[in-house]
Design a protein around this motif. Structure first.
Motif, PDB file in Angstrom:
ATOM      1  N   UNK A 195      -3.729 -24.603 -35.016  1.00 13.36           N
ATOM      2  CA  UNK A 195      -3.773 -23.167 -34.745  1.00 13.36           C
ATOM      3  C   UNK A 195      -2.540 -22.479 -35.302  1.00 13.36           C
ATOM      4  N   UNK A 213       1.490 -13.522 -28.399  1.00 13.80           N
ATOM      5  CA  UNK A 213       1.123 -14.176 -29.652  1.00 13.80           C
ATOM      6  C   UNK A 213      -0.367 -13.974 -29.918  1.00 13.80           C
ATOM      7  N   UNK A 253      12.841 -21.669 -37.477  1.00  7.98           N
ATOM      8  CA  UNK A 253      13.756 -21.547 -36.339  1.00  7.98           C
ATOM      9  C   UNK A 253      13.546 -22.662 -35.316  1.00  7.98           C
ATOM     10  N   UNK A 254      12.415 -23.351 -35.404  1.00  2.00           N
ATOM     11  CA  UNK A 254      12.153 -24.466 -34.490  1.00  2.00           C
ATOM     12  C   UNK A 254      11.124 -25.388 -35.124  1.00  2.00           C
ATOM     13  N   UNK A 282       0.576 -24.525 -34.288  1.00  2.00           N
ATOM     14  CA  UNK A 282       0.356 -25.373 -33.119  1.00  2.00           C
ATOM     15  C   UNK A 282      -0.660 -26.465 -33.467  1.00  2.00           C
ATOM     16  N   UNK A 339      11.364 -28.824 -34.079  1.00  2.00           N
ATOM     17  CA  UNK A 339      11.757 -30.026 -33.359  1.00  2.00           C
ATOM     18  C   UNK A 339      10.583 -30.958 -33.055  1.00  2.00           C
ATOM     19  N   UNK A 340       9.371 -30.417 -32.996  1.00  2.00           N
ATOM     20  CA  UNK A 340       8.200 -31.241 -32.694  1.00  2.00           C
ATOM     21  C   UNK A 340       7.374 -31.549 -33.943  1.00  2.00           C
ATOM     22  N   UNK A 392       3.766 -19.049 -35.998  1.00  2.00           N
ATOM     23  CA  UNK A 392       3.777 -20.335 -35.290  1.00  2.00           C
ATOM     24  C   UNK A 392       2.617 -21.205 -35.790  1.00  2.00           C
ATOM     25  N   UNK A 421       3.505 -26.653 -29.875  1.00  3.51           N
ATOM     26  CA  UNK A 421       4.153 -26.058 -31.033  1.00  3.51           C
ATOM     27  C   UNK A 421       4.629 -27.121 -32.016  1.00  3.51           C
ATOM     28  N   UNK A 464       8.007 -23.062 -35.880  1.00  2.00           N
ATOM     29  CA  UNK A 464       8.095 -21.615 -35.705  1.00  2.00           C
ATOM     30  C   UNK A 464       8.942 -21.033 -36.812  1.00  2.00           C
ATOM     31  N   UNK A 484       7.382  -9.762 -29.036  1.00  3.37           N
ATOM     32  CA  UNK A 484       7.397 -11.187 -29.376  1.00  3.37           C
ATOM     33  C   UNK A 484       6.782 -12.044 -28.282  1.00  3.37           C
TER      34      UNK A 484
END
Lengths: 114, 114
Positions: A91, A103, A55-56, A35, A58-59, A33, A45, A48, A100
């Motif tokens: 980060x 973290x 997988x992500x 951040x 979006x931000x 991840x 986030x 990811x 999972x």
């Protein structure tokens, strides 16, 4: 004890320049991840990865930010061009397939854009 | 927003006293976690409580969860100067979001005076 490594720890750059951050997760951790943490706020986030796949994201501001994890191990986050509002702590964290929910975070890279 | 919101924003106590921090959230969760962040450093996982649990202990830490009120509290007993840090709650959604994605609040800054 295994740790998440990040470099550099501090980066000062001028706006419109390119910057890159590196992260080496704990060995064997499949999920990584990135951040961003603005001063006085909690981490948010950006992206990811599961192994080498996103997988992500979006931000993630995709017009200027990019992230890769080519071999599913270490990862690079790039900003080009940097803007004043990008000043923050970046980060990196990782987690294992079996655990999972927990973290493990690296020390972060403090970015200052002048 | 799925973010948790901590209360108070800042807490100042003497060594030996107990510190209580609260977290409220808006959506249904799979689990809720608490993290600690020392100044300018990465986050450290403290404790995880699942949605079907009401209370959990770890050393001097006690976490409660009330899913009907969408709230959690973190109690640190017999605080020490070394407990001085920012404390964040983070939620994991139960609604098909990316596995393990954390939503952080703004945090509570705890200062413990010797």
């Amino acid at each position: 004890e295994a740790e998440v490594a990040q470099s550099p720890r501090y980066k000062i750059t001028e706006k419109s320049q390119a910057v890159a951050f590196w992260c080496d997760p704990i060995s064997g951790h499949a999920t990584l991840y990135w951040y961003r943490q603005i001063l006085g706020q909690g981490p948010e986030l950006l992206v990811q990865f599961q192994d080498e796949s996103v997988v992500d994201d979006s931000q993630l501001p995709k017009d200027r930010f990019s992230a890769e994890r080519l071999k599913g191990v270490d990862s690079t986050l790039k900003i080009q061009p940097a803007e004043l509002g990008d000043s923050a702590m970046y980060l990196c964290a990782s987690s294992s397939r079996l655990s999972y929910n927990e973290q493990f975070f690296g020390p972060g890279t403090r970015l200052t854009v002048l | 927003s799925q973010q948790g919101e901590e209360d108070p924003q800042a807490l100042s106590i003497q060594e030996g006293e107990n510190a209580t921090m609260n977290c409220s959230y808006k959506t249904s969760i799979n689990n809720l976690q608490w993290y600690r962040q020392n100044s300018g450093r990465g986050l450290v996982h403290l404790i995880l409580i699942r949605s079907n649990e009401r209370e959990k202990h770890s050393g001097r830490l006690r976490v409660t969860l009330d899913t009907s009120k969408k709230s959690s509290s973190l109690l640190i007993t017999a605080s020490r100067a070394a407990d001085t840090a920012s404390y964040f709650c983070a939620t994991v959604s139960d609604r098909g979001s990316t596995l393990g994605r954390l939503y952080f609040g703004r945090g509570t800054q705890l200062t413990v005076w010797p």
